[in-house]
Design an enzyme around this catalytic site. Structure first.
Site, PDB file in Angstrom:
ATOM      1  N   VAL A 260     -13.106  -5.425  -0.977  1.00  0.00           N
ATOM      2  CA  VAL A 260     -12.649  -4.044  -1.153  1.00  0.00           C
ATOM      3  C   VAL A 260     -12.249  -3.504   0.208  1.00  0.00           C
ATOM      4  CG1 VAL A 260     -13.371  -1.709  -1.803  1.00  0.00           C
ATOM      5  CG2 VAL A 260     -14.089  -3.658  -3.189  1.00  0.00           C
TER       6      VAL A 260
ATOM      7  N   ASP B 255     -10.321  -0.219   2.627  1.00  0.00           N
ATOM      8  CA  ASP B 255     -10.642   1.177   2.934  1.00  0.00           C
ATOM      9  C   ASP B 255     -10.119   2.150   1.886  1.00  0.00           C
ATOM     10  OD1 ASP B 255      -8.047   0.229   4.085  1.00  0.00           O
ATOM     11  OD2 ASP B 255      -7.778   2.392   4.363  1.00  0.00           O
TER      12      ASP B 255
ATOM     13  N   THR C 293      -5.327  -2.507   8.297  1.00  0.00           N
ATOM     14  CA  THR C 293      -6.382  -3.460   7.955  1.00  0.00           C
ATOM     15  C   THR C 293      -7.677  -2.699   7.668  1.00  0.00           C
ATOM     16  OG1 THR C 293      -5.285  -4.990   9.437  1.00  0.00           O
ATOM     17  CG2 THR C 293      -7.470  -5.614   8.679  1.00  0.00           C
TER      18      THR C 293
ATOM     19  N   THR D 295       0.836  -1.204   0.000  1.00  0.00           N
ATOM     20  CA  THR D 295       0.000   0.000   0.000  1.00  0.00           C
ATOM     21  C   THR D 295       0.868   1.250   0.000  1.00  0.00           C
ATOM     22  OG1 THR D 295      -1.771  -1.088   1.161  1.00  0.00           O
ATOM     23  CG2 THR D 295      -1.734   1.292   1.306  1.00  0.00           C
TER      24      THR D 295
HETATM   25  N1  ASP Z   1      -5.640  -0.641   3.859  1.00  0.00           N
HETATM   26  C1  ASP Z   1      -5.389  -1.632   2.837  1.00  0.00           C
HETATM   27  C2  ASP Z   1      -6.574  -2.539   2.701  1.00  0.00           C
HETATM   28  O1  ASP Z   1      -7.167  -2.894   3.691  1.00  0.00           O
HETATM   29  C3  ASP Z   1      -4.173  -2.451   3.077  1.00  0.00           C
HETATM   30  C4  ASP Z   1      -2.931  -1.717   3.538  1.00  0.00           C
HETATM   31  O2  ASP Z   1      -2.993  -0.555   3.936  1.00  0.00           O
HETATM   32  O3  ASP Z   1      -1.846  -2.308   3.514  1.00  0.00           O
HETATM   33  O4  ASP Z   1      -6.857  -2.958   1.613  1.00  0.00           O
END
Ligand code: ASP
Length: 219
Positions: free
Chosen positions: A115, A117, A139, A86
């Protein structure tokens, strides 16, 4: 992959979710923001949209055809989701306009169609010149349920500093739902904070001159 971008002057935003084969999904998100009346395009239609604008493509890593839901669900029960790949950013220009973006390949052991955030305005990203810009990693399921990016902006509007706003909202994420995340927070006057409740978070900042500063942990 999922991606979103938002700017704080006119509150314009664009996002794509569940796209495959686009090299830079954030560019597709920006095109949604700049070239359409919409905010979010998903799945194969988002891919078609990107092809219409001739965006660079890459070989897609799709879900295997013989997908074992049992195996994925068992793995999810055994361990907390690991995250990878990310990238988020917040920025402020000379005129005081803030912007936020995020792009992700999601988390390990996710079901096809899941999907996170990152493409959800208010959860993974938010930007408003009256409060600030926020980009989240972590997460997604927890970040979505507490609408974290907008919550941090609401704390900024109440006069809290980026550091205090980020700390308070991340603490709430942990105490209420055992969530796990990191935040990039920038206020329109240039103050910023990088906070995480994960063991590590690689991030950097640059004020427009000299070298950027990059670290793997932020106290
Ligand atoms: N926030 C992202 C998701 O949940 C993953 C991440 O930030 O590494 O898809």
């Amino acid at each position: 992959m999922d991606a979103a971008i938002m700017e704080g002057l006119h509150l314009k935003a664009g996002a794509v979710a569940s796209v495959e084969g686009i090299l830079h999904p954030i560019t597709a998100a920006r095109l949604v923001m700049e070239e359409t009346d919409h905010v979010l395009l998903v799945g194969p239609f988002a891919g078609k949209f990107a092809r219409h604008f001739n965006l660079d493509r890459h070989r897609s890593i799709s879900a295997p055809r013989s997908l074992s839901y049992d195996r994925i669900l068992a793995k999810q029960k055994r361990s907390r989701a690991e995250r990878h790949g990310t990238v988020g950013a917040v920025a402020l220009d000379r005129s005081g306009t803030v912007a936020a973006g995020a792009s992700t390949g999601g988390i390990d052991s996710m079901l096809p169609g899941r999907v996170g955030d990152s493409p959800l305005i208010g959860s993974g990203v938010y930007a408003d010149n009256r409060s600030g810009a926020v980009s989240m990693t972590g997460t997604g399921e927890g970040i979505i349920r507490l609408v974290i990016a907008k919550s941090i902006c609401d704390h900024l509007v109440m006069g809290k500093s980026p550091a205090v706003a980020a700390r308070q909202v991340l603490r709430m994420l942990v105490s209420r739902i055992h969530g796990s995340a990191g935040a990039l927070v920038l206020s329109p006057d240039g103050r910023f904070a990088i906070k995480h409740v994960t063991p590590h978070m690689a991030a950097g900042w640059w004020n427009g001159t000299g070298q950027p500063t990059v670290r793997g942990q932020f106290p």
